[in-house]
Write an enzyme that holds these catalytic residues in place. Structure first.
Site, mmCIF file in Angstrom:
data_model
loop_
_atom_site.group_PDB
_atom_site.id
_atom_site.type_symbol
_atom_site.label_atom_id
_atom_site.label_comp_id
_atom_site.label_asym_id
_atom_site.label_seq_id
_atom_site.Cartn_x
_atom_site.Cartn_y
_atom_site.Cartn_z
ATOM 1 N N LYS A 209 60.727 24.593 57.732
ATOM 2 C CA LYS A 209 61.591 25.641 58.287
ATOM 3 C C LYS A 209 61.017 26.129 59.613
ATOM 4 C CE LYS A 209 63.738 30.045 56.836
ATOM 5 N NZ LYS A 209 63.807 31.036 55.737
ATOM 6 N N SER B 241 68.447 31.722 53.982
ATOM 7 C CA SER B 241 68.301 31.373 55.381
ATOM 8 C C SER B 241 67.670 30.006 55.624
ATOM 9 C CB SER B 241 67.460 32.427 56.096
ATOM 10 O OG SER B 241 66.158 32.466 55.534
ATOM 11 N N SER C 239 66.084 33.155 50.044
ATOM 12 C CA SER C 239 66.378 32.133 51.052
ATOM 13 C C SER C 239 66.001 30.712 50.700
ATOM 14 C CB SER C 239 65.698 32.486 52.368
ATOM 15 O OG SER C 239 66.441 33.468 53.020
HETATM 16 N N1 GLN Z 1 69.738 36.895 52.604
HETATM 17 C C1 GLN Z 1 68.571 37.722 52.586
HETATM 18 C C2 GLN Z 1 68.412 38.410 53.926
HETATM 19 O O1 GLN Z 1 69.215 38.185 54.744
HETATM 20 C C3 GLN Z 1 67.352 36.931 52.230
HETATM 21 C C4 GLN Z 1 66.727 36.224 53.364
HETATM 22 C C5 GLN Z 1 65.429 35.549 53.024
HETATM 23 O O2 GLN Z 1 65.058 35.394 51.855
HETATM 24 N N2 GLN Z 1 64.705 35.215 54.061
HETATM 25 O O3 GLN Z 1 67.532 39.170 54.151
#
Ligand code: GLN
Length: 492
Positions: free
Chosen positions: A75, A150, A174
């Site tokens: 990532k 994400s 994410s």
């Molecule tokens: N969807 C969540 C957020 O937007 C989780 C994101 C993540 O785990 N990095 O914060």
């Protein structure tokens, strides 16, 4: 050459049957063939990848390596030395870190080959990968749908057979949610299990590095290599790393499983519900004892998470001021204007929204009412889990209330996007490990993951359950639909 099984690749490289160079070449060809349709990668440097594979081929002549020649996707919020790390943000568009994250160093020492940097929501803020400043990533099962987020790019790299393993990051789901949307496994480890040195900070009390793979065995292998104490990260746990592979096949008969009532309420898509209910029955047929449990503070989880995550993000993102690194606006009047224009032009709308919410929640006079109170609610959520784990070894639930949604469906409605994190954020708030494993497909051919949660440092329990479950109840999906390529395997 099948790029789905990390163990098989490692064995082939260590025994000299198929070289790391050949595997790297296969991964690069697969990326070339499918990634213009899917958009999983932001940066791939073929020459560097092949040079690195050559080093591995020389090293294995002397000794076997635990991850010899395994191609991995990373990532783009995890620092890689001399390889661009943008966090999906214009503000870091040209940032090349002078060092690698500890997890990357450990992967490379074990013989893995980083093939590229995977797309993500800007600074890992989002649930669909649509917040990337650079490109869209598409779901291989339906290119009109999101891959989740994400860590969408990392998930798609694994799901579409470009790499057998990938690293993502978790702050609120994410890795588990894109794993569920793409039909693969994703493990969020216990907070502190994997060093975060070199993971670009989003919300420091929640952030974790987290792996994707196609099998519990492969995830166990990767976790064994990257977990453990790191003196560069004071929040890394000082506990011994167990051998996650050795107990994997032990039967799960008699394992006590809880089903949290609050995870099956309003908003749960009927197709997802019936797939998860079938998964729970499958667990029973393996001899697990299933009972209902209650996590009563779940109703506050999304609000709680978004106050805490945004507050910490607003503080962490203060460092992007255009001075030391990152984007600086070419035109400005004075110092303050330089900060303002650089940040206004460098950050995208979702990141700005979080910075504003978070700065407000931390501001004098509001701190106690928002961040302070949210941290108290977090303790209540944590205690719900403590109580549940007095009675059961693990919990089963959906990962996400819906299968992969359509591109554009939620992007203009942040609240709807946030609410889709309802089943994942509590594990991050409580600091416990949780895993998403493939459980079934909807009638439209979309994957649905089953979530398994356990107490702190019980990753072994999750992997053992997953291994038993997947051996007994393998799921196979419909052909993937993108650019006429119907199967993720590369022909031999
Ligand atoms: N969807 C969540 C957020 O937007 C989780 C994101 C993540 O785990 N990095 O914060």
């Amino acid at each position: 050459m099948n790029l789905k099984d990390a163990h098989a690749i490692r064995d082939a490289v260590n025994s000299g049957k198929i070289s790391a160079g050949e595997w790297a070449d296969a991964a690069l060809r697969r990326i070339e063939a499918v990634d213009s349709a899917l958009g999983a990668f932001l940066t791939v440097e073929p020459e560097t990848v092949l040079r690195r594979a050559g080093e591995v081929d020389r090293a294995v002549k002397n000794k076997s390596l635990p991850l010899a020649g395994i191609p991995v996707a990373i990532k783009d919020n995890i620092c890689t030395r001399n390889l661009k790390t943008t966090c999906g943000s214009k503000i870091l568009e040209n940032f090349t870190p002078p060092y690698s994250a500890t997890a990357i160093n450990r992967l490379e020492q074990a013989g893995a080959v980083v093939v590229g940097k995977a797309n993500c929501d800007e600074f890992a803020m989002g649930s669909s990968t649509e917040n990337s400043a650079f490109r869209m990533t598409r779901n291989p099962y339906d290119p009109e749908r999101v891959p989740g987020g994400s860590s969408g790019g990392s998930a798609v790299a694994v799901a579409a057979g470009m790499t057998p393993l990938a690293l993502g990051s978790e702050t609120g789901g994410s890795v588990r949610q894109p794993a569920s949307f793409c039909g693969i496994l994703g493990l969020k480890p216990t907070y502190g299990r994997i060093s975060r040195y070199g993971l670009v900070a989003y919300a420091s009390s929640l952030d974790c590095i987290a792996p994707f793979g196609n099998s519990p065995r492969d995830i166990a292998l990767l976790l064994s290599v990257i977990a453990g104490r790191d003196y560069n990260d004071a929040t890394s746990a000082p506990f011994e790393v167990p051998d996650y592979l050795s107990g994997l096949r032990e039967p799960v008969g008699g394992m006590k499983l809880g089903v949290p009532r609050e995870f099956f309420g309003e908003g749960l898509d009927p197709a997802v519900r019936s797939i998860i209910e079938a998964g729970i029955r499958n667990a029973e047929s393996l001899g697990c004892e299933v009972r209902e449990v209650s996590l009563p503070h779940t109703r506050y989880a999304v609000a709680d998470y978004y106050v805490i995550a945004s507050a910490e993000a607003s503080s962490n993102l203060a460092r992007y001021d255009g001075v030391k690194y990152g984007y600086r606006s070419p035109e400005y009047d004075d110092l303050i204007d330089m900060y303002r224009t650089s940040r206004s032009q460098g950050f995208g709308p979702e990141v700005k929204r979080r910075i504003m919410i978070g700065t407000y929640a931390l501001s004098s006079g509001y701190y106690d009412a928002y961040y302070g109170r949210a941290m108290k609610v977090r303790t209540l959520i944590r205690r719900d889990y403590d109580r549940a784990f007095e009675k059961v070894d693990a919990l089963l639930s959906p990962v996400s209330p819906t299968p992969a949604f359509r591109i554009g469906e939620k992007i203009s409605d942040p609240l709807a996007m946030y609410l889709s994190d309802i089943y994942t954020v509590t594990a991050n708030l409580a600091g416990i490990p949780a895993l998403s494993l493939p459980c079934g497909f909807t009638r439209e051919g979309l994957p649905v993951g089953l979530q398994v949660l356990a107490n702190q440092f019980q990753e072994g329990t999750l992997l053992r359950f997953a291994e038993n479950y997947m051996q007994a109840f393998p799921v196979s999906g419909p052909p993937m639909k993108f650019q006429g390529i119907s199967r993720p395997e590369i022909e031999d």
